[in-house]
Write an enzyme that holds these catalytic residues in place. Structure first.
Site, PDB file in Angstrom:
ATOM      1  N   GLU A  77       0.822  -1.207   0.000  1.00  0.00           N
ATOM      2  CA  GLU A  77       0.000   0.000   0.000  1.00  0.00           C
ATOM      3  C   GLU A  77       0.865   1.269   0.000  1.00  0.00           C
ATOM      4  OE1 GLU A  77      -3.049   0.235  -0.438  1.00  0.00           O
ATOM      5  OE2 GLU A  77      -3.658   2.214   0.282  1.00  0.00           O
ATOM      6  N   ASP A  78       1.909   1.283   0.772  1.00  0.00           N
ATOM      7  CA  ASP A  78       2.642   2.522   1.010  1.00  0.00           C
ATOM      8  C   ASP A  78       3.959   2.653   0.264  1.00  0.00           C
ATOM      9  OD1 ASP A  78       0.597   3.150   2.655  1.00  0.00           O
ATOM     10  OD2 ASP A  78       1.649   2.670   4.521  1.00  0.00           O
TER      11      ASP A  78
END
Ligand code: MN
Length: 724
Positions: A77-78
């Site tokens: 996600e990051d």
């Protein structure tokens, strides 16, 4: 407190359970590299968060893969890392868990309504095919709550609301009471700081008194049970702030009226000892009526077991006593996660299966003697596997039966949304009208305000719910009665003709009556809007007609039937193609050009599949003829004359999308008495519709006629024969 990887490793080495340290260290290095340079709001390096999450899971005795997934849970996600890279390095299980945690993080949480909250809890659980995903998510959330002080007030409130509405109830459902209580207390701290302080102050004011009270009780119980060996563990504690808060503020009780602010827990070794201790406690203190609960005989759905009783001591202060075995205690602390704790065999190896794919097991309805299954079973009771849960872009939950399409979704929101729908997006991407919704989908319906717009007739075949179908029919019934009558009459006439029944006014009235219509127009209109299915009434109509005709010597339908039979036989007997020099051989029509009678054709002797017939000008033929290896395989073929054989031809129609387009096309074909084999319609992005139509025809001439007819239909842009 900042968790470091060294603490994690040290803790793993000091524990009894065996872990694959190399894999965990590799996961740490992978995550550390990916997150390098990122910092949390608190200023700490980002990697401290996944490490802390892994640490929480380690304390719950989760397995190696879960710890790896925890370390990697924010990487996809990051950071720019692809899931595939994780799959290659750490295996399918870890990748699936990381993916699950990422996906759950994207579900829009709407805390507006109680019902919604309940639905979303179900979705979150249904979305995680592997329950370890939920356990990681809970640990992730727990750590985010512990470090929430650094975030801006807006974020604190939002995160706390979500925790209170979704994550704490999930922890409760899974029997993870320690996590649940910690989450609730922290969320309350941000949601009602004053209420939190008040309870805390009240507890602090009684702290010294309370502590010595608990100590006294513990000592007195211990003195009475010295004959139990090894000696039971006796714990004393003050109830969680949130549980007291609820009693004071929600149930309106006075602080001194709350029975169980103080609680004592006796942890023994056997169930018999549980009941013995209960007897002793009731002998020592006066039990409060109706406060005794036997969760050993009747465990809670999440497998929680204990004896609960509330008694009053000499000082007149009530307190709760919980009595349970060590095993019950572990389950009470870790809930579902206790599964992994117990999967450690005597030799320290993980016993049993590596993966606990609980949803699949529920669906398979497997009866396993594993008691964790029972928890899963209990959770499933309200999981309603016949439903899918989908979201509006604002996060409202819509519940629909499995198999529902975007059409059902639109009509479930509002009739007007359905009637005005021009298209739909699922997860931000355009979806076809027949897209079947999956739990967790975020669906956006596009509508138009154009006054002439309405639903499409073939939506009736796509919609799953009766609600949507009824609303679509209602629209056609109301909006276009005149059109419906004409359309219905034409369809009925065509069908009667096909069955060889003359259109007799009296007879039609009779049919209409039997369908509960006062007059023929109402009957036609109902056929037009789909309220009466011709396919359902024609059989009976035919029978009625034959009954009326009985006195006549030769029923006119007989020839029709005979024709139908002979044409099927012909179809089976012959392909209608004569192959030069060969009496009987298998003939197939090439898919690439799909030749029809009237076309110039050529045959190709295949290896093992008879003769394949192409159009003489087929591109493939031109290509293949260049290949010297195929020389000698080409063979003369010609169409046999006088044989009734039907061929399938597929037409590609592009038309401006409008109401009843598909119906008009169907009617045009039906009027030519040509059977439709298949009809698929889908919308193009430019507002046009693409219809693929497969019909059974006798030859090229008939096909040309149909193409001419179709081109005359309003809005039709082009009609092409496919396979050229
Ligand atoms: Mn996280």
């Amino acid at each position: 407190m900042i968790y470091t990887v060294d603490m994690l490793i040290r803790r793993i080495k000091s524990g009894e359970k065996q872990y694959d340290l190399n894999k965990i260290e590799a996961a740490y290095e992978f995550a550390e590299k990916a997150h390098r340079g990122q910092v949390r709001t608190s200023g700490e390096p980002y990697i401290s968060h996944p490490v802390a999450v892994a640490y929480i899971l380690l304390e719950m005795c989760m397995d190696t893969d879960t710890l790896c997934a925890a370390l990697l849970h924010d990487v996809v996600e990051d950071t720019g890392v692809e899931l595939d890279a994780i799959r290659k390095k750490f295996g399918e299980d870890v990748a699936l868990m990381v993916d699950g945690v990422t996906k759950i993080g994207k579900v829009p949480l709407n805390t507006k309504e109680e019902q919604q909250a309940e639905n979303i809890r179900k979705i979150l659980m249904a979305m995680s095919k592997d329950i370890r995903v939920i356990i990681i998510k809970l640990a992730d959330r727990l750590h985010n709550m512990r470090t929430l002080a650094c975030r801006p007030p807006e974020k604190q409130r939002k995160t706390s609301l979500e925790t209170m509405s979704f994550y704490a109830p999930i922890a409760h459902r899974l029997g993870m009471y320690d996590i649940k209580e910690e989450m609730e207390d922290m969320a309350l701290y941000y949601l009602d700081p004053y209420g939190y302080k008040e309870v805390q102050n009240a507890l602090n004011a009684r702290k010294d008194k309370g502590e010595s009270f608990i100590d006294t009780i513990k000592r007195r119980i211990a003195e009475r049970i010295t004959d139990i060996q090894p000696p039971p563990v006796i714990e004393g504690r003050v109830k969680s702030i949130y549980s007291i808060y609820k009693k004071v503020y929600v149930k309106g009780k006075n602080f001194d009226e709350i029975y169980d602010i103080y609680a004592v827990r006796v942890i023994v070794h056997t169930i018999v000892e549980c009941y013995n201790v209960l007897g002793i406690v009731h002998d020592m203190f006066r039990p409060i009526p109706y406060r005794f609960k036997d969760y050993i005989a009747t465990p809670k759905p999440n497998r929680y077991q204990s004896l609960h009783t509330t008694v009053i001591g000499r000082e007149g202060v009530p307190f709760e006593v919980q009595i349970r075995t060590v095993e019950m205690h572990n389950t009470a602390q870790y809930g579902v996660a206790a599964h992994w704790k117990y999967k450690v065999g005597l030799n320290g190896k993980v016993a049993g299966e590596k993966r606990f794919d609980w949803i699949r097991q529920i669906l398979d309805q497997q009866q396993e003697a594993d008691d964790v299954e029972q928890i899963a079973e209990a959770v499933k009771v309200d999981l309603a596997p016949d439903d899918v849960y989908v979201f509006t872009p604002k996060g409202d939950v819509i519940t629909l039966p499995v198999g529902s399409t975007v059409i059902d979704f639109a009509y479930s929101i509002h009739t007007q949304v359905g009637n005005r729908m021009t298209g739909a997006k699922v997860g931000g991407r355009m979806a076809t009208f027949d897209y079947q919704l999956k739990t967790g989908d975020i669906v956006e319906i596009m509508t138009t305000n154009s006054p002439n717009y309405g639903p499409n007739r073939h939506w009736l075949d796509i919609a799953k719910t009766n609600e949507a179908k009824a609303k679509i029919r209602a629209w056609f019934k109301r909006e276009c009665r005149g059109e419906n009558i004409v359309r219905g009459k034409a369809a009925f006439a065509a069908e009667m003709k096909r069955c060889g029944i003359p259109l007799d006014e009296e007879f039609i009235k009779q049919i209409a009556k039997r369908q509960h219509f006062d007059n023929a127009d109402d009957f036609y209109a109902a056929i037009g809007y789909g309220g009466v299915m011709l396919s359902k009434i024609m059989q009976k109509t035919k029978e009625d007609y034959l009954k009326l005709q009985k006195p006549a010597e030769t029923p006119p339908t007989e020839t029709g039937i005979a024709e139908a039979i002979s044409s099927t036989i012909a179809k089976k007997q012959s392909s209608g193609v004569i192959v030069d020099g060969i009496d009987s051989c298998e003939v197939r029509f090439a898919k690439c050009c799909n030749p029809l009678p009237g076309d110039d054709i050529v045959g190709f002797v295949t290896r093992g599949f008879g003769v394949s017939v192409h159009k003489a000008d087929c591109k493939n033929v031109e290509e293949q003829k260049k290949n010297p290896a195929n020389a000698g395989r080409w063979i003369n073929v010609k169409w046999a004359s006088g044989q009734r054989v039907n061929y399938q031809a597929t037409l590609d129609i592009v038309a401006q999308d409008r109401t009843a387009l598909a119906a008009d096309i169907t009617l045009a074909i039906a009027a030519s008495r040509i059977p439709i084999h298949e009809l698929n319609a889908h919308n193009l992005k430019n507002g046009n519709a693409n219809i693929s139509l497969t019909v059974e025809i006798s030859g090229v001439e008939q096909l040309k006629n149909i193409i001419l007819k179709l081109k005359k239909i309003d809005g039709v842009v082009s009609v092409e024969r496919t396979g050229k």
